[in-house]
Design a protein around this motif. Structure first.
Motif, PDB file in Angstrom:
ATOM      1  N   HIS C  66       0.810  -1.213   0.000  1.00 35.54           N
ATOM      2  CA  HIS C  66       0.000   0.000   0.000  1.00 35.54           C
ATOM      3  C   HIS C  66       0.844   1.263   0.000  1.00 35.54           C
ATOM      4  O   HIS C  66       0.350   2.349   0.264  1.00 35.54           O
ATOM      5  N   GLY C  67       2.141   1.088  -0.260  1.00 35.89           N
ATOM      6  CA  GLY C  67       2.980   2.264  -0.470  1.00 35.89           C
ATOM      7  C   GLY C  67       3.573   2.849   0.782  1.00 35.89           C
ATOM      8  O   GLY C  67       4.060   3.975   0.766  1.00 35.89           O
ATOM      9  N   HIS C  68       3.528   2.105   1.881  1.00 33.22           N
ATOM     10  CA  HIS C  68       4.133   2.635   3.104  1.00 33.22           C
ATOM     11  C   HIS C  68       5.484   1.977   3.335  1.00 33.22           C
ATOM     12  O   HIS C  68       5.784   0.944   2.762  1.00 33.22           O
ATOM     13  N   ALA C  69       6.233   2.597   4.183  1.00 32.15           N
ATOM     14  CA  ALA C  69       7.493   1.987   4.592  1.00 32.15           C
ATOM     15  C   ALA C  69       7.479   1.847   6.108  1.00 32.15           C
ATOM     16  O   ALA C  69       6.830   2.628   6.798  1.00 32.15           O
ATOM     17  N   VAL C  70       8.155   0.841   6.615  1.00 36.06           N
ATOM     18  CA  VAL C  70       8.216   0.643   8.054  1.00 36.06           C
ATOM     19  C   VAL C  70       9.641   0.912   8.504  1.00 36.06           C
ATOM     20  O   VAL C  70      10.579   0.364   7.947  1.00 36.06           O
ATOM     21  N   ALA C  71       9.786   1.768   9.493  1.00 36.64           N
ATOM     22  CA  ALA C  71      11.132   2.123   9.956  1.00 36.64           C
ATOM     23  C   ALA C  71      11.295   1.713  11.408  1.00 36.64           C
ATOM     24  O   ALA C  71      10.328   1.658  12.164  1.00 36.64           O
ATOM     25  N   ASP C 482      -1.064 -10.186 -12.835  1.00 34.94           N
ATOM     26  CA  ASP C 482      -1.656  -9.150 -11.990  1.00 34.94           C
ATOM     27  C   ASP C 482      -0.990  -9.116 -10.631  1.00 34.94           C
ATOM     28  O   ASP C 482      -0.611  -8.072 -10.124  1.00 34.94           O
ATOM     29  N   TRP C 483      -0.843 -10.341 -10.096  1.00 33.42           N
ATOM     30  CA  TRP C 483      -0.186 -10.435  -8.794  1.00 33.42           C
ATOM     31  C   TRP C 483       1.241  -9.911  -8.895  1.00 33.42           C
ATOM     32  O   TRP C 483       1.701  -9.095  -8.114  1.00 33.42           O
ATOM     33  N   LEU C 484       1.954 -10.384  -9.900  1.00 30.64           N
ATOM     34  CA  LEU C 484       3.340  -9.974 -10.097  1.00 30.64           C
ATOM     35  C   LEU C 484       3.435  -8.461 -10.230  1.00 30.64           C
ATOM     36  O   LEU C 484       4.316  -7.809  -9.669  1.00 30.64           O
ATOM     37  N   GLY C 485       2.500  -7.911 -10.980  1.00 34.75           N
ATOM     38  CA  GLY C 485       2.530  -6.474 -11.219  1.00 34.75           C
ATOM     39  C   GLY C 485       2.291  -5.682  -9.958  1.00 34.75           C
ATOM     40  O   GLY C 485       3.031  -4.755  -9.645  1.00 34.75           O
ATOM     41  N   HIS C 486       1.243  -6.070  -9.220  1.00 31.56           N
ATOM     42  CA  HIS C 486       0.844  -5.226  -8.104  1.00 31.56           C
ATOM     43  C   HIS C 486       1.619  -5.492  -6.830  1.00 31.56           C
ATOM     44  O   HIS C 486       1.830  -4.593  -6.034  1.00 31.56           O
ATOM     45  N   GLU C 487       2.001  -6.738  -6.655  1.00 27.64           N
ATOM     46  CA  GLU C 487       2.622  -7.074  -5.376  1.00 27.64           C
ATOM     47  C   GLU C 487       4.145  -7.007  -5.446  1.00 27.64           C
ATOM     48  O   GLU C 487       4.797  -6.978  -4.414  1.00 27.64           O
ATOM     49  N   VAL C 488       4.712  -7.059  -6.638  1.00 29.45           N
ATOM     50  CA  VAL C 488       6.171  -7.066  -6.723  1.00 29.45           C
ATOM     51  C   VAL C 488       6.672  -5.837  -7.472  1.00 29.45           C
ATOM     52  O   VAL C 488       7.431  -5.036  -6.955  1.00 29.45           O
ATOM     53  N   LEU C 489       6.184  -5.724  -8.690  1.00 32.66           N
ATOM     54  CA  LEU C 489       6.724  -4.684  -9.557  1.00 32.66           C
ATOM     55  C   LEU C 489       6.464  -3.295  -8.994  1.00 32.66           C
ATOM     56  O   LEU C 489       7.384  -2.472  -8.871  1.00 32.66           O
ATOM     57  N   VAL C 490       5.191  -3.036  -8.650  1.00 29.41           N
ATOM     58  CA  VAL C 490       4.829  -1.676  -8.237  1.00 29.41           C
ATOM     59  C   VAL C 490       5.560  -1.254  -6.960  1.00 29.41           C
ATOM     60  O   VAL C 490       6.207  -0.207  -6.956  1.00 29.41           O
ATOM     61  N   GLU C 502       2.746   2.371 -12.161  1.00 24.68           N
ATOM     62  CA  GLU C 502       1.607   1.491 -12.437  1.00 24.68           C
ATOM     63  C   GLU C 502       2.067   0.264 -13.184  1.00 24.68           C
ATOM     64  O   GLU C 502       3.020   0.284 -13.944  1.00 24.68           O
ATOM     65  N   SER C 503       1.364  -0.805 -12.965  1.00 28.64           N
ATOM     66  CA  SER C 503       1.708  -2.058 -13.620  1.00 28.64           C
ATOM     67  C   SER C 503       0.816  -2.254 -14.834  1.00 28.64           C
ATOM     68  O   SER C 503      -0.347  -1.880 -14.840  1.00 28.64           O
ATOM     69  N   HIS C 504       1.396  -2.806 -15.881  1.00 27.81           N
ATOM     70  CA  HIS C 504       0.578  -3.085 -17.069  1.00 27.81           C
ATOM     71  C   HIS C 504       0.923  -4.447 -17.616  1.00 27.81           C
ATOM     72  O   HIS C 504       0.854  -4.697 -18.803  1.00 27.81           O
TER      73      HIS C 504
END
Lengths: 125, 141, 814
Positions: C66-71, C482-490, C502-504
């Motif tokens: 979801h675009g967050h980072a944990v520090a 889709d999984w590869l795009g959203h969960e890894v690539l993005v 964005e993944s395509h």
């Protein structure tokens, strides 16, 4: 009078250095003792000289009445004398043993640890 | 060196020197003296005794190995420093206590025991060195 | 930055990030003991550690996607503002999951591969320690922590490559890897310090916001060179690539883990991490693309040269690393996306292929591709694993490798001549890699069965789990774009670029698209390369022979000349003549005495000034009593007599004389304690000296050649004069008596002692004295040890003569 002692310290150091640079082990040891005495006097003189008043508080007093000799260099020198003597004894015995086992009292001929033609380090992994 | 006079007088001299060395050590806190000087005097007396009576005699009469005495000295000095732990103060803080002995009060303190430790170390080490050098020489001759 | 930010998770979870890097180290310490107890099951037991780290890290996936980072951060060296901080974002999570995931399979594999090896426990320990270092590297947020873990990976890699330390080749490979990667480590440290100077923070998460500052700085090029030096050495970029093939001397699990999937990717990780801070400039793009491209082609050609399975794979790893660097250099969204996908794909198939190579070696007894064939019947499961991995490497549709290839071509469709050039390099490199993949898949397994040194059979399950799972993973990821795009690539690409991506990715094949035909071209060329592999190899080897030297020979030459150089320096400085050492010592003393006095005006007081009065006023005779002059004269006479003493007895006596003079000086100037002590010491010295000296030879005179005499005399006079002048200078100044005053004032009230010197010794400075008496005792023990006689055995022939002559100098006795 301090300057006279300073000159004397210089003489001790000079003689000690000269003997230390000798090749004879025994002369080096004597030189070391003299050098050490020079350093003792150096510390002593650097703490300023006071004639005859030892750093001892007279009985029944909390602090000494007048100026006394500086006690700090004396404490330093006292231990230095004893340690210096222990070291001297050790070096003397070491030189003696070296003479017995290497049959050499000349530093030029003492080359057991660093032989004249030490080989190159090995050129491999 | 082994003249009759020397051999006869040596034990006497040694006895006097040993007593004197203890005296010098004990008074060290208040007058010139202390463990270093006392130890040196005692060690010198042992060296003289060794020359006069032979190393084996000296070793026998010492009862303890001089190095053991030196080791005891280091331990004694260390323990007298550690004693301050019981009062909750830093290492080597001195503690004084006064013992009533008849009419006089004898002040005892950890620095006194520390100084005795110094005495033992200097005496033990230097007499060990002197004795072993002497015995080395005896065997060589 | 969009919606990116640092998510606040429970503190326990955050603290665990650092723990993830520490846990493997703990396991590493325990590994040898576990191995001793569990024996063959050690691999299974120890694999729990990376597996649980993997699962733990998966817990972050949701947050990171979801675009967050944990520090997480804790104080480390507070005085310098250095923290031990960790950061989990898309990039580090992908790397960390790869490390722990592949690590789990590798530990399992090692348990079986090295079964019965007497150092297996040690090996597993090294492996786990490496894993901890690698996890720390990718999770670190502080540049210094990153450097620390970076160096730890080098050290553990050294230990692993040299694991079989009885072979010279292994030792050489280990040293080479250590030297090369540590040079990179030094670059990294320099770069980190420069970045700190410029950006004012050690934290990478802060540095990435300072990209403009860094790029605009005058030092940008220097910083860039430092980081490229680090990355290129670690990730084996041409011309520093040569350590990687030599690192194949390590056991195969090491090659599969360190030298394909993880450690060598540290350089790639560093470049990706620094992209927002340093990337995007022309020089960045040019350097990375050129070096990456050359490495790609060089590695691919190198792979075609080899016949040893591991060497082939090592060379393709170099090629892949070059490809990744090239993609980072391009820096476009497509290129970075391709880099992320390609990294994952590569980790899957290359680790799998290495494990397959190890299994073949283990079960068939050889890795020579020319001596293998038809293994598919005997090792069907291994073959399936190999085939899945190889097809992903070729980049067929339905494998993850396909998307990696598509993405990289997609970024280069602009039609500029530079893009076309890069495209040609990529297609050539990919085609050769595809050819090699086919070679590795087909040669050993299909075709006619060839007799192998060992009778080949299926490998144990622990060794099969890796290739099968990783191969299957490659295919599963390839089926789920889709999984590869959203969960890894993005997440990965956004973390590198610092902006939302964005993944395509799609499975649909578009026959009208040039992209598909470029892929087809790659495959066709790959098949061609495969069919002509033997011919290509012959040509390449002939070329190599013509060249005559390699990077390896250069490395050896440099190392050996370094050894020769250090030998020469040692001989020069450590020549073994005590006399010259002492001349240097006293020369240095003279310089140390006179240098500062000359520089800071130490002689000014000698010059007459109005303030101090002129010489006539200062030249007053010293106020010494006659007896004091007498003592001084005794000292001088003693010293003079020592130097010219014609016999040893006189030398000893004059030594005593000067010592007594010193004692008298102490007595005259208020130091009775010192006087007594000095006197006793002099007496003992004379006694001891007489004991020893009467048995030593002392030359009648101190014979020195004139030049020695002049040199020694000059040095002695200079040193003596220097000390005198220095002392006079000190006497001119004021004495700081605060300490002495304190002792004097408090000796009776606090310490209850009237002899201040003694009070200082046994009370104020008691701790020092304790140390000093310990030294005295140590010297005494040393003397006794030296004097202790080695009793000769009674049977010795010398014994008959009696003990008396035994101790004569050896020469005289024989």
């Amino acid at each position: 009078m301090e300057y006279v002692l300073a000159a004397l310290v210089g003489l001790f150091i000079a003689i000690g250095t000269y003997l230390l640079l000798s090749r004879s082990v025994i002369r080096m040891l004597i030189g070391l003792t003299i050098f050490g005495n020079g350093v003792l006097l150096l510390i002593f003189t650097a703490g300023r000289l006071t004639r005859e008043v030892a750093p001892i508080v007279p009985d029944g007093m909390e602090v000494p009445a007048g100026p006394i000799a500086n006690p700090l260099p004396q404490a330093l020198i006292l231990t230095a004398i004893v340690i210096g003597f222990s070291m001297f004894a050790f070096l003397l015995v070491l030189a003696f043993r070296a003479y017995q086992s290497l049959d050499a009292d000349n530093t030029d001929t003492m080359r057991l640890a660093e032989p004249e033609n030490a080989p190159n380090p090995p050129l491999s992994y | 060196m082994n003249t009759v006079i020397f051999r006869t007088l040596a034990p006497l001299i040694v006895a006097i020197m040993l007593v004197f060395s203890v005296y010098v050590t004990l008074r060290g806190h208040n007058e010139p003296g202390g463990g270093f000087i006392g130890g040196l005097i005692a060690a010198a007396s042992i060296a003289v005794f060794g020359m006069a009576a032979g190393v084996n005699t000296v070793r026998r009469s010492l009862r303890f190995d001089p190095m053991a005495v030196a080791g005891f000295g280091v331990v004694l000095a260390g323990i007298s420093g550690l004693a301050s732990l019981f009062t909750g103060s830093p290492f080597m803080t001195s503690i004084w206590f006064y013992v009533e002995f008849g009419n006089s009060i004898i002040p005892l303190s950890t620095p006194l025991f520390f100084d005795l430790g110094v005495y033992c170390v200097v005496f033990g080490t230097l007499s060990a060195i002197a004795l072993s050098l002497e015995s080395d020489r005896e065997e060589d001759l | 930055m969009g919606g990116r930010g640092v998510a606040a998770l429970g503190s326990s979870l955050e603290a665990g990030i650092g723990l993830a890097a520490v846990a493997p180290f703990v396991a590493a310490i325990l590994a040898p003991f576990i191995q001793r107890f569990a024996g063959a099951f050690a691999g299974w037991i120890l694999a729990i550690v990376p597996a649980s780290i993997f699962i733990y890290l998966l817990g972050f996936a949701d947050t990171v996607i979801h675009g967050h980072a944990v520090a997480s951060s804790m104080e480390w060296i507070a005085a310098y503002g250095i923290n031990l901080s960790f950061l989990v974002d898309g990039l580090s999570l992908i790397f960390a999951l790869t490390i722990s995931g592949v690590g789990t399979l590798i530990i399992l594999y090692s348990g079986a591969y090295l079964k019965g090896h007497h150092h297996q426990g040690r090996f597993l320990g090294f492996m786990l320690a490496f894993m901890g270092a690698m996890l720390g590297l990718v999770l670190a947020d502080s540049l210094l922590a990153l450097f620390l873990f970076w160096e730890l990976t080098s050290v553990t890699s050294f230990l692993l490559i040299g694991f079989d330390h009885s072979r010279q080749a292994a030792r050489r490979g280990a040293i080479q890897a250590l030297v090369i990667t540590n040079i990179g480590g030094m670059f990294l440290l320099a770069g980190a310090i420069l970045v700190y100077q410029l950006a004012g923070s050690w934290e990478l998460s802060a540095v990435r916001e300072m990209g403009e500052v860094l790029r605009g700085s005058d030092l940008y090029l220097l910083v860039l060179i430092c980081f490229l030096g680090a990355a290129f050495t670690k990730s084996a970029q041409f011309p520093l690539h040569f350590w990687l093939p030599n690192a194949m001397e390590a056991p195969t699990p090491v090659s599969a883990f360190l030298h394909s999937a993880t450690m060598v990717q540290a350089g790639v990780y560093l470049l990706a991490r620094m992209t927002p801070s340093l990337g995007g400039t022309d020089v960045w793009t040019n350097l990375l693309v050129v070096f990456g491209g050359v490495t790609l082609i060089w590695g691919a050609l190198g792979a075609l040269k080899q016949t040893d399975l591991k060497q082939i794979l090592a060379q393709t790893t170099i090629a892949s690393l070059g490809l990744l660097v090239l993609l980072i250099g391009l820096g476009s969204t497509y290129a970075i996306a391709a880099m992320v996908v390609y990294f994952v794909a590569h980790a899957f198939y290359k680790a799998g292929l290495f494990m397959v190579a190890g299994a073949i070696d283990h079960e068939a007894g050889t890795r020579e591709i020319t001596a293998l064939g038809g293994l598919a019947e005997k090792m069907p499961v291994t073959f399936i694993g190999a085939a899945l991995a190889a097809l992903s490497m070729v980049g067929l549709p339905l494998t993850i490798g396909y998307f990696a290839k598509e993405e990289m071509y997609l970024g280069l469709m602009s039609g500029e001549w530079t893009a076309i050039l890069v495209m040609i390099v990529l297609i050539a490199g990919n085609a050769m890699l595809a050819g090699v993949a086919l070679l590795v898949m087909i040669r050993p397994f299909l075709g006619e069965a060839v007799a192998t040194p060992k009778k080949a059979h299926e490998a144990p399950i622990a060794m099969l789990a890796g290739p099968i799972l990783l191969g299957a993973g490659g295919v599963v990821a390839g089926i789920l774009p889709d999984w590869l795009g959203h969960e890894v690539l993005v997440p990965g690409a956004s973390a590198i670029l610092g902006r939302a991506v964005e993944s395509h990715l799609t499975l649909a094949l578009d026959v009208t698209s040039l992209l598909l035909w470029l892929s087809v071209l790659t495959w066709v060329l790959g098949i061609l390369v495969y069919r002509q592999a033997d011919a290509i190899r012959t040509v390449l080897r002939r070329f190599d022979k013509a060249l005559g030297w390699t990077a390896d020979t250069v490395f050896d030459a440099v190392m050996f000349s370094l050894i020769r150089f250090s030998g020469a320096v040692t001989r020069l400085l450590h020549h073994g003549q005590l006399e010259f050492y002492l001349v240097i010592v006293f020369g240095a003393l003279a310089v140390a005495l006179f240098g500062p006095m000359l520089i800071w005006g130490g002689f000014d007081w000698l010059v007459p000034t109005a303030e101090l009065g002129d010489w006539s006023r200062r030249l007053v005779p010293p106020d010494l009593a006659p007896y004091e002059w007498g003592v001084l004269a005794l000292a001088v006479l003693g010293l003079a007599a020592v130097v010219i003493a014609p016999s040893r007895l006189i030398a000893i006596l004059s030594l005593g004389a000067q010592g007594t003079a010193v004692a008298l000086i102490f007595l005259l100037f208020g130091a009775p304690d010192l006087a007594f002590t000095q006197l006793m010491v002099e007496i003992l010295s004379v006694v001891v000296l007489t004991f020893v000296m009467t048995r030593l030879r002392l030359d009648q005179r101190d014979h020195r050649p004139f030049e020695d005499w002049a040199r020694d005399g000059t040095l002695a006079v200079v040193c003596g004069l220097g000390v005198s002048l220095l002392l006079m200078l000190v006497l001119n100044g004021t004495l700081d008596t605060r300490l002495s005053d304190f002792f004097t004032a408090t000796s009776v009230p606090i310490a209850h002692g009237h002899n201040i010197v003694n009070v200082i010794l046994v009370d104020y400075r008691g701790f020092d004295t304790l140390g000093e008496i310990a030294v005295v005792m140590g010297a005494g023990m040393a003397v006794l040890a030296l004097l202790r006689r080695q009793r000769k055995p009674a049977a010795a022939p010398a014994g008959a003569e009696g003990k008396k002559r035994v101790r004569k100098p050896r020469k005289a006795a024989s």
